[in-house]
Design a protein around this motif. Sequence first.
Motif, PDB file in Angstrom:
ATOM      1  N   ALA A  16      16.769   6.759 -22.631  1.00 23.05           N
ATOM      2  CA  ALA A  16      17.624   6.463 -21.471  1.00 23.05           C
ATOM      3  C   ALA A  16      17.318   5.067 -20.919  1.00 23.05           C
ATOM      4  CB  ALA A  16      17.421   7.520 -20.391  1.00 23.05           C
ATOM      5  N   ILE A  17      16.053   4.692 -20.917  1.00 24.76           N
ATOM      6  CA  ILE A  17      15.690   3.352 -20.452  1.00 24.76           C
ATOM      7  C   ILE A  17      16.266   2.299 -21.397  1.00 24.76           C
ATOM      8  CG2 ILE A  17      13.753   1.750 -20.131  1.00 24.76           C
ATOM      9  CD1 ILE A  17      12.144   4.245 -19.127  1.00 24.76           C
ATOM     10  N   LEU A  18      16.160   2.542 -22.701  1.00 24.98           N
ATOM     11  CA  LEU A  18      16.709   1.580 -23.670  1.00 24.98           C
ATOM     12  C   LEU A  18      18.234   1.530 -23.623  1.00 24.98           C
ATOM     13  CD1 LEU A  18      14.388   2.174 -26.751  1.00 24.98           C
ATOM     14  CD2 LEU A  18      14.326   0.287 -25.109  1.00 24.98           C
ATOM     15  N   ALA A  19      18.867   2.563 -23.078  1.00 22.41           N
ATOM     16  CA  ALA A  19      20.329   2.598 -22.989  1.00 22.41           C
ATOM     17  C   ALA A  19      20.867   1.855 -21.766  1.00 22.41           C
ATOM     18  CB  ALA A  19      20.822   4.044 -22.967  1.00 22.41           C
ATOM     19  N   ILE A  20      19.988   1.421 -20.875  1.00 28.60           N
ATOM     20  CA  ILE A  20      20.442   0.636 -19.720  1.00 28.60           C
ATOM     21  C   ILE A  20      20.872  -0.728 -20.255  1.00 28.60           C
ATOM     22  CG2 ILE A  20      19.768  -0.424 -17.530  1.00 28.60           C
ATOM     23  CD1 ILE A  20      17.726   1.898 -17.254  1.00 28.60           C
ATOM     24  N   PRO A  21      22.141  -1.105 -20.062  1.00 32.23           N
ATOM     25  CA  PRO A  21      22.714  -2.246 -20.767  1.00 32.23           C
ATOM     26  C   PRO A  21      21.857  -3.498 -20.910  1.00 32.23           C
ATOM     27  CG  PRO A  21      24.416  -1.178 -19.536  1.00 32.23           C
ATOM     28  CD  PRO A  21      23.121  -0.471 -19.196  1.00 32.23           C
ATOM     29  N   PHE A  22      21.503  -4.184 -19.883  1.00 28.52           N
ATOM     30  CA  PHE A  22      20.774  -5.435 -20.066  1.00 28.52           C
ATOM     31  C   PHE A  22      19.268  -5.232 -20.126  1.00 28.52           C
ATOM     32  CE2 PHE A  22      24.865  -6.720 -18.311  1.00 28.52           C
ATOM     33  CZ  PHE A  22      25.260  -7.587 -19.309  1.00 28.52           C
ATOM     34  N   LEU A  23      18.784  -4.234 -19.419  1.00 34.64           N
ATOM     35  CA  LEU A  23      17.348  -3.956 -19.418  1.00 34.64           C
ATOM     36  C   LEU A  23      16.863  -3.529 -20.800  1.00 34.64           C
ATOM     37  CD1 LEU A  23      14.688  -3.677 -17.885  1.00 34.64           C
ATOM     38  CD2 LEU A  23      15.355  -1.318 -17.367  1.00 34.64           C
ATOM     39  N   GLY A  24      17.589  -2.627 -21.442  1.00 37.55           N
ATOM     40  CA  GLY A  24      17.207  -2.175 -22.780  1.00 37.55           C
ATOM     41  C   GLY A  24      17.174  -3.315 -23.776  1.00 37.55           C
ATOM     42  N   ALA A  25      18.187  -4.166 -23.733  1.00 40.84           N
ATOM     43  CA  ALA A  25      18.232  -5.318 -24.637  1.00 40.84           C
ATOM     44  C   ALA A  25      17.072  -6.264 -24.356  1.00 40.84           C
ATOM     45  CB  ALA A  25      19.562  -6.048 -24.488  1.00 40.84           C
ATOM     46  N   MET A  34       9.856  -4.351 -31.567  1.00 39.31           N
ATOM     47  CA  MET A  34       8.774  -3.375 -31.725  1.00 39.31           C
ATOM     48  C   MET A  34       9.088  -2.042 -31.026  1.00 39.31           C
ATOM     49  SD  MET A  34       6.044  -2.708 -33.280  1.00 39.31           S
ATOM     50  CE  MET A  34       5.566  -4.276 -33.922  1.00 39.31           C
ATOM     51  N   PRO A  35       9.783  -2.034 -29.877  1.00 44.84           N
ATOM     52  CA  PRO A  35      10.126  -0.743 -29.272  1.00 44.84           C
ATOM     53  C   PRO A  35      10.949   0.153 -30.198  1.00 44.84           C
ATOM     54  CG  PRO A  35      10.409  -2.463 -27.656  1.00 44.84           C
ATOM     55  CD  PRO A  35      10.127  -3.141 -28.975  1.00 44.84           C
ATOM     56  N   LEU A  36      11.782  -0.439 -31.048  1.00 46.45           N
ATOM     57  CA  LEU A  36      12.565   0.365 -31.991  1.00 46.45           C
ATOM     58  C   LEU A  36      11.665   1.037 -33.016  1.00 46.45           C
ATOM     59  CD1 LEU A  36      15.651  -1.938 -32.610  1.00 46.45           C
ATOM     60  CD2 LEU A  36      15.473   0.031 -31.085  1.00 46.45           C
ATOM     61  N   ILE A  37      10.640   0.340 -33.461  1.00 46.42           N
ATOM     62  CA  ILE A  37       9.699   0.925 -34.424  1.00 46.42           C
ATOM     63  C   ILE A  37       8.881   2.025 -33.766  1.00 46.42           C
ATOM     64  CG2 ILE A  37       7.689   0.421 -35.879  1.00 46.42           C
ATOM     65  CD1 ILE A  37       8.957  -2.411 -36.245  1.00 46.42           C
ATOM     66  N   ILE A  38       8.433   1.774 -32.545  1.00 49.00           N
ATOM     67  CA  ILE A  38       7.670   2.788 -31.814  1.00 49.00           C
ATOM     68  C   ILE A  38       8.526   4.026 -31.585  1.00 49.00           C
ATOM     69  CG2 ILE A  38       6.581   3.304 -29.582  1.00 49.00           C
ATOM     70  CD1 ILE A  38       5.738   0.290 -29.549  1.00 49.00           C
ATOM     71  N   MET A  39       9.777   3.825 -31.191  1.00 47.15           N
ATOM     72  CA  MET A  39      10.670   4.966 -30.970  1.00 47.15           C
ATOM     73  C   MET A  39      10.938   5.718 -32.272  1.00 47.15           C
ATOM     74  SD  MET A  39      11.134   5.310 -27.806  1.00 47.15           S
ATOM     75  CE  MET A  39      12.355   6.604 -27.899  1.00 47.15           C
ATOM     76  N   CYS A  68      16.966   3.088 -36.007  1.00 51.76           N
ATOM     77  CA  CYS A  68      17.263   2.311 -37.217  1.00 51.76           C
ATOM     78  C   CYS A  68      18.415   1.332 -37.007  1.00 51.76           C
ATOM     79  CB  CYS A  68      17.596   3.244 -38.380  1.00 51.76           C
ATOM     80  SG  CYS A  68      16.162   4.189 -38.943  1.00 51.76           S
ATOM     81  N   LEU A  69      19.375   1.687 -36.171  1.00 49.33           N
ATOM     82  CA  LEU A  69      20.549   0.836 -35.955  1.00 49.33           C
ATOM     83  C   LEU A  69      20.570   0.178 -34.577  1.00 49.33           C
ATOM     84  CD1 LEU A  69      23.296   3.099 -37.567  1.00 49.33           C
ATOM     85  CD2 LEU A  69      22.067   1.188 -38.598  1.00 49.33           C
ATOM     86  N   GLY A  70      19.490   0.333 -33.820  1.00 49.97           N
ATOM     87  CA  GLY A  70      19.436  -0.183 -32.453  1.00 49.97           C
ATOM     88  C   GLY A  70      19.490  -1.685 -32.338  1.00 49.97           C
ATOM     89  N   TRP A  71      19.290  -2.394 -33.407  1.00 51.80           N
ATOM     90  CA  TRP A  71      19.322  -3.854 -33.373  1.00 51.80           C
ATOM     91  C   TRP A  71      20.749  -4.401 -33.335  1.00 51.80           C
ATOM     92  CZ3 TRP A  71      21.781  -6.075 -37.519  1.00 51.80           C
ATOM     93  CH2 TRP A  71      21.977  -5.258 -38.631  1.00 51.80           C
ATOM     94  N   ILE A  72      21.732  -3.552 -33.592  1.00 51.26           N
ATOM     95  CA  ILE A  72      23.131  -3.982 -33.576  1.00 51.26           C
ATOM     96  C   ILE A  72      23.654  -3.908 -32.132  1.00 51.26           C
ATOM     97  CG2 ILE A  72      25.459  -3.534 -34.437  1.00 51.26           C
ATOM     98  CD1 ILE A  72      24.133  -2.074 -36.819  1.00 51.26           C
ATOM     99  N   HIS A  80      21.563   4.769 -28.335  1.00 52.30           N
ATOM    100  CA  HIS A  80      20.460   5.088 -27.420  1.00 52.30           C
ATOM    101  C   HIS A  80      20.944   6.035 -26.323  1.00 52.30           C
ATOM    102  CE1 HIS A  80      17.396   2.598 -29.149  1.00 52.30           C
ATOM    103  NE2 HIS A  80      18.136   1.499 -29.035  1.00 52.30           N
ATOM    104  N   ALA A  81      22.131   5.787 -25.802  1.00 53.42           N
ATOM    105  CA  ALA A  81      22.691   6.668 -24.770  1.00 53.42           C
ATOM    106  C   ALA A  81      22.936   8.063 -25.329  1.00 53.42           C
ATOM    107  CB  ALA A  81      23.985   6.071 -24.220  1.00 53.42           C
ATOM    108  N   ALA A  82      23.503   8.140 -26.523  1.00 50.63           N
ATOM    109  CA  ALA A  82      23.760   9.446 -27.150  1.00 50.63           C
ATOM    110  C   ALA A  82      22.462  10.186 -27.414  1.00 50.63           C
ATOM    111  CB  ALA A  82      24.539   9.256 -28.451  1.00 50.63           C
ATOM    112  N   ALA A  83      21.451   9.482 -27.910  1.00 47.81           N
ATOM    113  CA  ALA A  83      20.163  10.120 -28.183  1.00 47.81           C
ATOM    114  C   ALA A  83      19.536  10.649 -26.898  1.00 47.81           C
ATOM    115  CB  ALA A  83      19.218   9.137 -28.869  1.00 47.81           C
ATOM    116  N   ALA A  84      19.596   9.852 -25.833  1.00 50.07           N
ATOM    117  CA  ALA A  84      19.042  10.282 -24.552  1.00 50.07           C
ATOM    118  C   ALA A  84      19.734  11.544 -24.049  1.00 50.07           C
ATOM    119  CB  ALA A  84      19.162   9.164 -23.518  1.00 50.07           C
ATOM    120  N   ILE A  85      21.046  11.564 -24.119  1.00 48.92           N
ATOM    121  CA  ILE A  85      21.805  12.727 -23.641  1.00 48.92           C
ATOM    122  C   ILE A  85      21.473  13.967 -24.451  1.00 48.92           C
ATOM    123  CG2 ILE A  85      24.141  13.695 -23.482  1.00 48.92           C
ATOM    124  CD1 ILE A  85      25.055  10.776 -22.769  1.00 48.92           C
ATOM    125  N   VAL A  86      21.490  13.851 -25.766  1.00 50.93           N
ATOM    126  CA  VAL A  86      21.228  15.022 -26.618  1.00 50.93           C
ATOM    127  C   VAL A  86      19.794  15.514 -26.426  1.00 50.93           C
ATOM    128  CG1 VAL A  86      21.118  15.858 -28.992  1.00 50.93           C
ATOM    129  CG2 VAL A  86      22.979  14.355 -28.300  1.00 50.93           C
TER     130      VAL A  86
END
Length: 99
Positions: A16-25, A34-39, A68-72, A80-86
């Motif tokens: 959910a934190i990574l899904a916050i538009p500018f903050l997550g980026a 590195m946060p993507l690898i940790i996640m 895996c696709l969070g860099w796009i 990230h938003a979908a993962a947080a919700i599910v």
Amino acid sequence: MSTTRTMKLITGILEAILAIPFLGALIILSNSWMPLIIMLVLHIITLALAVRVKGPLAGSVVGIVASCLGWIPFVGWMLHAAAAIVLLIEVYSRRLQRR
């Protein structure tokens, strides 16, 4: 609270934190992705725990795809938003609470 639920809650909140538009980026780019690898590692651990207790797997699978696709741009945000919700739905579902 079971270990599986705890891990799903932790990964759900982090997603959910990574899904916050500018903050997550900003978090992802300032730490060289590195946060993507940790996640990814956290989601794999959570998936293994869920498999062990025969719990729902969808949140962890969506989280792995998001990592895996969070860099796009924009695709990562939506995943990230979908993962947080599910993940958070799975934490509070009756089926998982019985375990």
